[in-house]
Design an enzyme around this catalytic site. Structure first.
Site, PDB file in Angstrom:
ATOM      1  N   THR A 187      27.413  41.439  45.154  1.00 33.02           N
ATOM      2  CA  THR A 187      28.398  40.622  44.500  1.00 33.02           C
ATOM      3  C   THR A 187      29.530  40.891  45.253  1.00 33.02           C
ATOM      4  O   THR A 187      29.822  41.954  46.005  1.00 33.02           O
ATOM      5  CB  THR A 187      28.816  41.208  42.978  1.00 33.02           C
ATOM      6  OG1 THR A 187      29.080  42.692  43.148  1.00 33.02           O
ATOM      7  CG2 THR A 187      27.561  41.252  42.124  1.00 33.02           C
ATOM      8  N   GLU A 332      24.477  37.154  40.309  1.00 30.65           N
ATOM      9  CA  GLU A 332      23.429  37.846  39.227  1.00 30.65           C
ATOM     10  C   GLU A 332      22.537  36.806  38.668  1.00 30.65           C
ATOM     11  O   GLU A 332      21.751  36.809  38.073  1.00 30.65           O
ATOM     12  CB  GLU A 332      24.300  38.239  38.059  1.00 30.65           C
ATOM     13  CG  GLU A 332      25.245  39.770  38.519  1.00 30.65           C
ATOM     14  CD  GLU A 332      26.500  39.240  38.903  1.00 30.65           C
ATOM     15  OE1 GLU A 332      26.712  38.260  39.371  1.00 30.65           O
ATOM     16  OE2 GLU A 332      27.172  40.331  38.961  1.00 30.65           O
ATOM     17  N   LYS A 440      47.158  35.542  27.687  1.00 33.90           N
ATOM     18  CA  LYS A 440      47.576  35.725  26.356  1.00 33.90           C
ATOM     19  C   LYS A 440      48.713  35.630  25.882  1.00 33.90           C
ATOM     20  O   LYS A 440      49.413  36.638  26.100  1.00 33.90           O
ATOM     21  CB  LYS A 440      46.748  37.075  25.821  1.00 33.90           C
ATOM     22  CG  LYS A 440      45.929  36.963  24.503  1.00 33.90           C
ATOM     23  CD  LYS A 440      44.872  38.067  24.416  1.00 33.90           C
ATOM     24  CE  LYS A 440      44.045  37.934  23.257  1.00 33.90           C
ATOM     25  NZ  LYS A 440      43.445  39.146  22.752  1.00 33.90           N
ATOM     26  N   TRP A 445      44.840  32.245  23.535  1.00 31.92           N
ATOM     27  CA  TRP A 445      44.686  32.025  24.895  1.00 31.92           C
ATOM     28  C   TRP A 445      45.040  30.662  25.391  1.00 31.92           C
ATOM     29  O   TRP A 445      44.888  29.807  24.634  1.00 31.92           O
ATOM     30  CB  TRP A 445      43.108  32.279  25.040  1.00 31.92           C
ATOM     31  CG  TRP A 445      42.443  33.704  24.595  1.00 31.92           C
ATOM     32  CD1 TRP A 445      43.237  34.725  24.561  1.00 31.92           C
ATOM     33  CD2 TRP A 445      41.201  34.046  24.724  1.00 31.92           C
ATOM     34  NE1 TRP A 445      42.574  35.804  24.368  1.00 31.92           N
ATOM     35  CE2 TRP A 445      41.140  35.514  24.628  1.00 31.92           C
ATOM     36  CE3 TRP A 445      40.018  33.409  25.117  1.00 31.92           C
ATOM     37  CZ2 TRP A 445      39.832  36.083  24.508  1.00 31.92           C
ATOM     38  CZ3 TRP A 445      38.825  34.064  24.985  1.00 31.92           C
ATOM     39  CH2 TRP A 445      38.763  35.496  24.809  1.00 31.92           C
TER      40      TRP A 445
END
Ligand code: AMP
Length: 542
Positions: A187, A332, A440, A445
């Site tokens: 990754t 992944e 936030k 959000w």
């Protein structure tokens, strides 16, 4: 009662043997490091892959051993895809844009025995070799004539074409267990150390089958595919395998990823499908715009790795007649999870509504399931409004990381992606943020991606990034960072006014800051954490 069908393991080598037997004449075209164009057929790819498999065995490579590559997209890299994985070893693709310390860490962690590299990367390899002691052989992927006169490697440096010349193509691909590992990709590690994702033959072949389907990347024997996305970034999104499976012509750009080089290659080779991250495609569009060019063969392009701005979709489709396939995936996930292709009832919608659908990352491929959950893990409805953490499961989703490091921590069998998303009643998923990038404000959000999408629709905006900046009253408020189109004198007030009526009032950024360029990481993603470090205190003062 058992079925009575043949039992054949799903192996990466089967993709190559299929291509050789059924599409032997199909071409593979590569722009080489040396600057020229190389072309050959699937038949030759298969022969040379077998010779390289013999060469690997002469170097003492056994099943399960890791063999690394540090290379651009090209035919030699493709040969290694099949020679290494096909013979039972594990292909470890390295990202040359990583820092040498990270490369050395990854090579040691993977215990790579051999490193194959493009000759232009010799300076990186020399630095890496000082730090990583594991590899015992380095191979320059070039001819004898292009080998460096000197080098500072502590171990032997071999020449790829010498190895090729000294081995025969008499090699039978072994019958491996389909659950054996075939390749390894780390990754990008923007937070913490990079983690290895170990793909199996089975997961790779199933990913290939599903990703080629009409509602996914829609690939066929009539296609000419240009994977601009690097072969070191999650196997170029699986396109090299797909091209072999369907018998598509393949075109590799080598190191030249600028707009002009890509455009010329697309036209010269009559590419029908390309695939790249938005920042690279921005360069292609800028070149086409500047030269009032058109695409004579390209019918569609895959855009993924980062959100595809609505403005880009509209330009490709409306101005150039190139359909955009917005795709989402992760290292992944091998990498494909969703692709945005229309359902039949959406085809007749007005163009603005269709463009809005295409801003979504799309529907799950067969083989992948997904859900969104709240902080307690409860599944949220697919109402197009509820946002939550995106979890996935499926045949090509990583169960745990290589060597168990920083364990993926499956939640009841589901992999937590770290993305925040909503899903609409048609099953179209839309990423609103990476969980660490969420803004936030007063406990609610705000989607930074939605804000960026609106900003890039403004004609004076070349690029935009929205980050959370600390705020004395609301905890966080959105701050918009903008790279202007060269020569533009647009003001921050004008840009803020552009948001009126396009987003909820409280989503509108409080301020705009003009920056010269957007910092990008090793896989072309915006380094939001760098910008957050720089501008976090913009509203509170230092
Ligand atoms: P990587 O493992 O480096 O390929 O990064 C995977 C991450 O890239 C995902 O978890 C997303 O955050 C992001 N990503 C990939 N494709 C998209 C997309 N189409 N839109 C938004 N984010 C994306």
């Amino acid at each position: 009662m058992q079925g009575l069908m043949m039992q054949q393991p799903l192996l990466v080598s089967s993709l190559l043997t299929h291509a050789e037997r059924h599409h032997g004449e199909r071409e593979i075209v590569s722009r080489r490091i040396e600057g020229d164009i190389h072309r050959y057929s699937f038949t030759e790819l298969a022969r040379r892959s077998r010779r390289m498999a013999n060469a690997l065995s002469s170097l003492g490579i056994d099943r399960g051993d890791r063999v690394a590559t540090l290379a651009w997209n090209g035919y030699r890299h493709l040969e290694l895809y099949f020679a290494v994985s096909g013979s039972g070893a594990v292909l470890h693709t390295l990202n040359p844009r990583l820092h040498v310390d990270q490369l050395a860490y990854i090579i040691e962690n993977a215990a790579d025995r051999v490193v194959f590299f493009d000759i232009t990367f010799l300076p990186i390899i020399e630095e890496v070799a000082k730090r990583a002691t594991g590899p015992t052989v380095f191979v320059a992927m070039t001819t004898r004539a292009h080998m460096p006169a000197t080098h500072q490697l502590p171990v032997s440096l071999l020449c790829y074409e010498d190895l090729m010349d000294s081995h025969s193509d008499g090699f039978t691909w072994p019958l491996l267990n389909e659950n054996d590992a075939c390749s390894l990709c780390y990754t990008s590690g923007t937070t913490g150390l990079p983690k290895g994702v170990l793909y199996s033959h089975r997961s790779t072949v199933l990913h290939t089958l599903s990703a080629a389907l009409p509602d996914a990347l829609n690939c066929s024997a009539r296609d000419t595919i240009l994977p601009v996305v690097p072969m070191f970034h999650v196997n170029a999104w699986g396109l090299p395998y797909i091209a072999c499976m369907v018998g598509a012509k393949m075109v590799f750009p080598g190191p030249s990823l600028d707009g002009r080089s890509l455009y010329e290659l697309i036209e010269a080779e009559q590419v029908t499908l390309s695939a790249a991250v938005p920042t690279v495609l921005q360069g292609l569009l800028a070149h086409a715009d500047e030269h009032q060019a058109s695409f004579s063969s390209m019918r569609r392009t895959v855009v993924g790795g980062a959100p595809c701005p609505t403005a880009m979709t509209a330009t490709f489709q409306d101005r150039y007649g190139v359909d955009v396939l917005h795709a989402w995936g992760m290292t992944e996930l091998s990498p494909l999870g969703t692709v945005c292709s229309f359902k039949s009832h959406q085809l007749g919608l007005p163009v603005e509504q269709r463009n809005a659908i295409q801003a979504k990352q799309g529907r799950a491929l067969f083989g992948i399931d997904m859900k969104i959950v709240d902080a307690s893990g409860n599944e949220l409805p697919w109402d197009g409004r509820s946002t939550g953490d995106l979890h996935v499961s499926g045949h090509w989703v990583s169960r745990e990381y290589f060597r168990g490091e920083n364990s993926a921590r499956l939640r009841n069998g589901w992999f937590p992606t770290g993305d925040v998303a909503k899903i609409d009643p048609d099953g179209f998923m839309q990423i609103t943020d990476r969980s660490k990038d969420v803004i936030k404000s007063g406990g609610e959000w705000i989607s930074s991606i939605d804000i960026e999408n609106v900003a890039t629709l403004h004609p004076d905006v070349l690029g935009a990034v929205c980050i959370a900046a600390s705020h004395p009253k609301w905890d966080e408020r959105p701050l918009l960072l903008v790279v202007k189109v060269p020569g533009s004198s647009v003001s921050s007030d004008e840009l803020l006014a552009h948001f009126d009526g396009k987003v909820a009032k409280w989503w509108k950024p409080d301020a705009v800051v003009f920056i010269d360029s957007i910092p990008l990481g090793a896989t072309g993603k915006v380094l939001k954490n760098t910008l957050r470090d720089q501008f976090r205190n913009y509203y509170v003062g230092d």
